[in-house]
Design an enzyme around this catalytic site. Structure first.
Site, PDB file in Angstrom:
ATOM      1  N   GLU A 176      -7.873  60.741 -12.105  1.00 31.25           N
ATOM      2  CA  GLU A 176      -8.814  61.349 -11.164  1.00 31.25           C
ATOM      3  C   GLU A 176      -8.582  62.862 -11.179  1.00 31.25           C
ATOM      4  OE1 GLU A 176      -8.118  60.472  -6.976  1.00 31.25           O
ATOM      5  OE2 GLU A 176     -10.186  60.955  -6.462  1.00 31.25           O
ATOM      6  N   LYS A 221     -17.558  58.274  -6.963  1.00 31.00           N
ATOM      7  CA  LYS A 221     -16.685  57.606  -5.986  1.00 31.00           C
ATOM      8  C   LYS A 221     -17.515  57.149  -4.783  1.00 31.00           C
ATOM      9  CE  LYS A 221     -12.318  58.579  -3.584  1.00 31.00           C
ATOM     10  NZ  LYS A 221     -11.315  59.641  -3.371  1.00 31.00           N
ATOM     11  N   CYS A 263      -9.841  55.919  -7.103  1.00 31.70           N
ATOM     12  CA  CYS A 263      -8.836  56.082  -6.045  1.00 31.70           C
ATOM     13  C   CYS A 263      -9.060  55.164  -4.832  1.00 31.70           C
ATOM     14  CB  CYS A 263      -8.765  57.554  -5.651  1.00 31.70           C
ATOM     15  SG  CYS A 263      -7.250  57.985  -4.780  1.00 31.70           S
TER      16      CYS A 263
END
Ligand code: NAG
Length: 290
Positions: A56, A125, A166
């Site tokens: 990331e 995301k 994440c």
């Protein structure tokens, strides 16, 4: 006879492939991050990796204060480097994530390229990390970023792959839907910190893997004690039995794992949760079309 033997070898070949996770050291110098990412992807391909995963925020330090400055359009400088690296090395490249600029909005975006250099999927995301514990910590990704609104999967000759970034790994439903849609490998570029890392990083990966009987790979930036956000590191690959089959330390490194789809099938046969679900009592579904 010859044809059959030949065919079987090809078939066996495609049931197993090497995955590499590049735990990149990310500095404030974008060109330097891109150069090292390119070099390590090449190194991984040289070791036989067919799928390579970057961390990331691999081109920029992680933090709401950096996103606007480092953000780029897609295609842009960073994704062009990724596309070329995928093509030059002939690998599937899961390009970690970069701060993406689209109009007035910023996203935390993972671009995936095929061995021909073409963009296969772009995952923005979907779960933004917003916390506000009065008197303790306030960190609001949503002050600078917008959330993605799509699930992201791509096909390889080996297996279908689901992508999250994440905090997305904390949502079991997403992983379950990816598995239900046929993904046998889930990849999560992520940067857990020095509190959540030791507490949950491995646990979440093992949870997603054993719940869904899939391989799970995570790619963190290397730990940099001098950075404003200190990442835990320990990029890993977990197998469908829930075992950690490879795990990086805190420093910059490339780690490799064999993704063995016959083994995955064996695990599903031994513990048949994929076929013994009580769909008449409960179900988890995507509300996204297609
Ligand atoms: C990491 O994030 C957690 C969860 O939001 C927070 O409680 C903690 O203070 C952070 N730790 C560090 C070392 O920044």
């Amino acid at each position: 006879m010859f044809t059959c033997a030949f065919y079987c070898i090809i078939l066996l070949d495609e049931l197993k492939f090497s995955l590499a996770v590049v735990q990149l050291r990310v500095s404030k110098i974008k060109a330097d991050n891109l150069g090292r990412a390119q070099k390590l992807v090449k190194e991984a391909a040289g070791q036989g990796a067919k799928v390579v995963v970057l961390p990331e925020c691999f081109n920029s330090p992680y933090g709401t204060g950096f996103f606007a400055e480092y953000a780029e359009k897609i295609p842009g400088e960073s994704t062009r480097v990724l596309s070329e690296a995928a093509r030059d090395c002939g690998v599937y490249l899961v390009g970690g994530s970069i701060p993406e600029k689209d109009g007035e909005k910023l996203y935390n975006t993972c671009s995936v390229f095929g061995p021909d250099g073409k963009l296969l999927v772009k995952h923005r995301k979907i779960h933004l990390f917003d916390i506000d514990v009065p008197g303790k910590i306030r960190f609001q990704e949503s002050e600078t970023l917008s959330p993605g609104n799509r699930l992201s999967m791509f096909e390889t000759p080996f297996c279908k792959v689901g992508v999250g970034i994440c905090y997305d790994i904390r949502f079991a439903e997403l992983a379950h839907i990816y598995a239900k849609k046929g993904c046998q490998l889930l990849v999560y570029p992520g940067a857990f910190n020095m509190t959540t890392g030791p507490a949950h990083w491995e646990l979440l990966q093992r949870g997603r893997a054993v719940d869904n009987q899939v391989y799970v790979a995570t790619a963190s930036p290397a730990r940099d004690e001098s950075a404003s956000y200190v990442a835990w590191g320990h990029s890993s690959v977990v197998n469908p039995w829930g075992e950690v089959i490879v795990k990086a330390g805190p420093e910059e490194s490339v780690v490799y794992a064999d993704i063995d789809l016959q083994y995955l099938a064996d695990v599903r046969q031994q513990i048949p949760i994929t076929t013994q679900r009580r769909n008449d009592l409960y179900s988890v579904n995507s509300v996204q079309e297609g």
